[in-house]
Design an enzyme around this catalytic site. Structure first.
Site, PDB file in Angstrom:
ATOM      1  N   PRO A  13       0.785  -1.234   0.000  1.00 50.20           N
ATOM      2  CA  PRO A  13       0.000   0.000   0.000  1.00 50.20           C
ATOM      3  C   PRO A  13       0.816   1.282   0.000  1.00 50.20           C
ATOM      4  CG  PRO A  13      -0.135  -1.124   2.123  1.00 50.20           C
ATOM      5  CD  PRO A  13       0.526  -2.075   1.171  1.00 50.20           C
ATOM      6  N   ASN A  14       0.275   2.239  -0.724  1.00 51.34           N
ATOM      7  CA  ASN A  14       0.794   3.618  -0.815  1.00 51.34           C
ATOM      8  C   ASN A  14       2.041   3.755  -1.680  1.00 51.34           C
ATOM      9  OD1 ASN A  14      -1.241   4.729   0.999  1.00 51.34           O
ATOM     10  ND2 ASN A  14      -0.191   3.567   2.583  1.00 51.34           N
ATOM     11  N   ARG A  21       4.979  11.033  -2.384  1.00 45.98           N
ATOM     12  CA  ARG A  21       4.772  10.719  -0.972  1.00 45.98           C
ATOM     13  C   ARG A  21       6.084  10.838  -0.192  1.00 45.98           C
ATOM     14  NH1 ARG A  21       4.794   4.591   1.099  1.00 45.98           N
ATOM     15  NH2 ARG A  21       4.169   4.980   3.229  1.00 45.98           N
ATOM     16  N   TYR A  26      11.369   8.688   0.999  1.00 45.21           N
ATOM     17  CA  TYR A  26      11.297   7.648  -0.037  1.00 45.21           C
ATOM     18  C   TYR A  26      11.934   8.047  -1.378  1.00 45.21           C
ATOM     19  CZ  TYR A  26       8.092   5.612   3.333  1.00 45.21           C
ATOM     20  OH  TYR A  26       7.552   5.087   4.481  1.00 45.21           O
ATOM     21  N   ASN A  75       8.087  -5.638  -1.360  1.00 47.51           N
ATOM     22  CA  ASN A  75       8.062  -4.492  -0.446  1.00 47.51           C
ATOM     23  C   ASN A  75       6.620  -4.395   0.043  1.00 47.51           C
ATOM     24  OD1 ASN A  75       8.034  -2.179   1.004  1.00 47.51           O
ATOM     25  ND2 ASN A  75       9.020  -0.898  -0.564  1.00 47.51           N
ATOM     26  N   ALA A  78       3.486  -0.966   4.752  1.00 44.51           N
ATOM     27  CA  ALA A  78       3.081  -1.059   6.162  1.00 44.51           C
ATOM     28  C   ALA A  78       2.654  -2.470   6.568  1.00 44.51           C
ATOM     29  CB  ALA A  78       1.967  -0.061   6.448  1.00 44.51           C
ATOM     30  N   HIS A  81       4.767  -4.710   8.923  1.00 47.94           N
ATOM     31  CA  HIS A  81       4.762  -4.604  10.385  1.00 47.94           C
ATOM     32  C   HIS A  81       3.470  -5.114  11.024  1.00 47.94           C
ATOM     33  CE1 HIS A  81       8.013  -2.023   9.155  1.00 47.94           C
ATOM     34  NE2 HIS A  81       7.178  -1.175   8.587  1.00 47.94           N
ATOM     35  N   ASP A  88       2.111 -15.872   6.755  1.00 46.16           N
ATOM     36  CA  ASP A  88       1.679 -17.258   6.517  1.00 46.16           C
ATOM     37  C   ASP A  88       1.739 -17.602   5.028  1.00 46.16           C
ATOM     38  OD1 ASP A  88       1.284 -17.715   9.193  1.00 46.16           O
ATOM     39  OD2 ASP A  88      -0.894 -17.496   9.132  1.00 46.16           O
ATOM     40  N   GLU A  99      13.013  -9.473   0.929  1.00 49.84           N
ATOM     41  CA  GLU A  99      12.242  -8.355   1.477  1.00 49.84           C
ATOM     42  C   GLU A  99      12.986  -7.068   1.127  1.00 49.84           C
ATOM     43  OE1 GLU A  99      12.076  -8.484   5.733  1.00 49.84           O
ATOM     44  OE2 GLU A  99      10.920  -6.631   5.897  1.00 49.84           O
ATOM     45  N   HIS A 101      13.014  -2.682   1.119  1.00 50.81           N
ATOM     46  CA  HIS A 101      12.466  -1.404   1.574  1.00 50.81           C
ATOM     47  C   HIS A 101      13.339  -0.261   1.078  1.00 50.81           C
ATOM     48  CE1 HIS A 101       9.759  -3.433   4.364  1.00 50.81           C
ATOM     49  NE2 HIS A 101      10.784  -4.200   4.701  1.00 50.81           N
ATOM     50  N   LEU A 102      12.686   0.821   0.710  1.00 49.51           N
ATOM     51  CA  LEU A 102      13.424   2.030   0.315  1.00 49.51           C
ATOM     52  C   LEU A 102      14.145   2.622   1.520  1.00 49.51           C
ATOM     53  CD1 LEU A 102      10.281   3.027  -1.521  1.00 49.51           C
ATOM     54  CD2 LEU A 102      12.436   3.217  -2.740  1.00 49.51           C
ATOM     55  N   SER A 103      13.396   2.822   2.591  1.00 47.96           N
ATOM     56  CA  SER A 103      13.975   3.371   3.822  1.00 47.96           C
ATOM     57  C   SER A 103      14.504   2.211   4.669  1.00 47.96           C
ATOM     58  CB  SER A 103      12.900   4.141   4.588  1.00 47.96           C
ATOM     59  OG  SER A 103      11.911   3.252   5.074  1.00 47.96           O
ATOM     60  N   ARG A 108      13.738   3.987  12.053  1.00 49.53           N
ATOM     61  CA  ARG A 108      12.599   4.911  12.081  1.00 49.53           C
ATOM     62  C   ARG A 108      11.774   4.685  13.365  1.00 49.53           C
ATOM     63  NH1 ARG A 108       9.714   4.682   6.469  1.00 49.53           N
ATOM     64  NH2 ARG A 108       8.646   6.470   7.424  1.00 49.53           N
ATOM     65  N   ARG A 112       7.890   0.478  13.455  1.00 43.56           N
ATOM     66  CA  ARG A 112       8.397  -0.109  12.198  1.00 43.56           C
ATOM     67  C   ARG A 112       9.545  -1.081  12.444  1.00 43.56           C
ATOM     68  NH1 ARG A 112       5.996   3.216   8.204  1.00 43.56           N
ATOM     69  NH2 ARG A 112       5.662   5.307   9.016  1.00 43.56           N
TER      70      ARG A 112
HETATM   71  C1  DQA Z   1       8.600   0.946   3.433  1.00 47.91           C
HETATM   72  C2  DQA Z   1       8.781   1.096   4.946  1.00 47.91           C
HETATM   73  C3  DQA Z   1       7.465   0.851   5.688  1.00 47.91           C
HETATM   74  O1  DQA Z   1       7.672   1.019   7.091  1.00 47.91           O
HETATM   75  C4  DQA Z   1       6.428   1.852   5.241  1.00 47.91           C
HETATM   76  O2  DQA Z   1       5.178   1.566   5.840  1.00 47.91           O
HETATM   77  C5  DQA Z   1       6.295   1.947   3.756  1.00 47.91           C
HETATM   78  C6  DQA Z   1       7.491   1.838   2.918  1.00 47.91           C
HETATM   79  C7  DQA Z   1       9.879   1.300   2.650  1.00 47.91           C
HETATM   80  O3  DQA Z   1       9.977   0.906   1.492  1.00 47.91           O
HETATM   81  O4  DQA Z   1      10.765   1.984   3.185  1.00 47.91           O
HETATM   82  O5  DQA Z   1       5.215   2.220   3.240  1.00 47.91           O
HETATM   83  O6  DQA Z   1       8.279  -0.410   3.155  1.00 47.91           O
END
Ligand code: DQA
Length: 150
Positions: A13-14, A21, A26, A75, A78, A81, A88, A99, A101-103, A108, A112
């Site tokens: 999501p997002n 954003r 990001y 990725n 959210a 977490h 599962d 896995e 992640h950008l950040s 953080r 998270r």
């Molecule tokens: C994220 C890190 C997550 O904590 C956050 O909810 C995101 C992006 C990242 O790519 O850094 O939406 O997955």
């Protein structure tokens, strides 16, 4: 593994709002830019690149990757977490899972710091901005190859 590796790159999501954003966290690349980076990094491998804002859809795609992919890059945003359901689903896969992640969530907010997905991931790459995806593609290809040779 098929002759040409198939990499599933699934985004939660997002992430459709990347570029607009929280660019201080990001970066300025859009999701389309990141898809192009993945395709470049993958060379001859096939990249199936998708994004959804819906947990159940993400789980359906993870289940699809179970039979269709040589490796999965995810990725989960959210859902990383929060989602035991996603964990599962990932645990049912025997292909490598990266896995991504950008950040770096571990640097953080405290909420998270825990990743359900890490419990099923073969490897985690975080904190390199859009480059995390290119590093994840490289890692996924190597892990898929190791599986074929082993
Ligand atoms: C994220 C890190 C997550 O904590 C956050 O909810 C995101 C992006 C990242 O790519 O850094 O939406 O997955």
């Amino acid at each position: 593994m098929p002759e040409t590796p198939v990499l599933y790159v699934l985004n939660g999501p997002n992430l459709n709002l990347l570029g607009e954003r929280e660019p201080d966290i990001y970066g300025h690349d859009t999701l389309a830019d990141i898809q192009a980076r993945c395709e470049r990094a993958a060379g001859d491998a096939t990249v199936v690149f998708r994004q959804t804002n819906h947990e159940g859809v993400l789980i359906d795609w993870v289940q699809e990757a179970r039979t269709e992919a040589s490796a999965l890059i995810i990725n989960p945003a959210a859902y990383t977490h929060t989602s035991i359901a996603l964990l599962d689903a990932l645990k049912a896969l025997s292909i490598p899972i990266v896995e991504c992640h950008l950040s770096d969530p571990s640097r953080r907010e405290a909420f998270r710091h825990h990743s359900y997905v890490a419990l099923a991931a073969t490897k985690t790459i975080a904190g390199h901005g859009a480059r995390s995806y290119e590093l994840a593609v490289q890692a996924a290809l190597e892990l898929a190859q190791e599986r074929v040779v082993a």
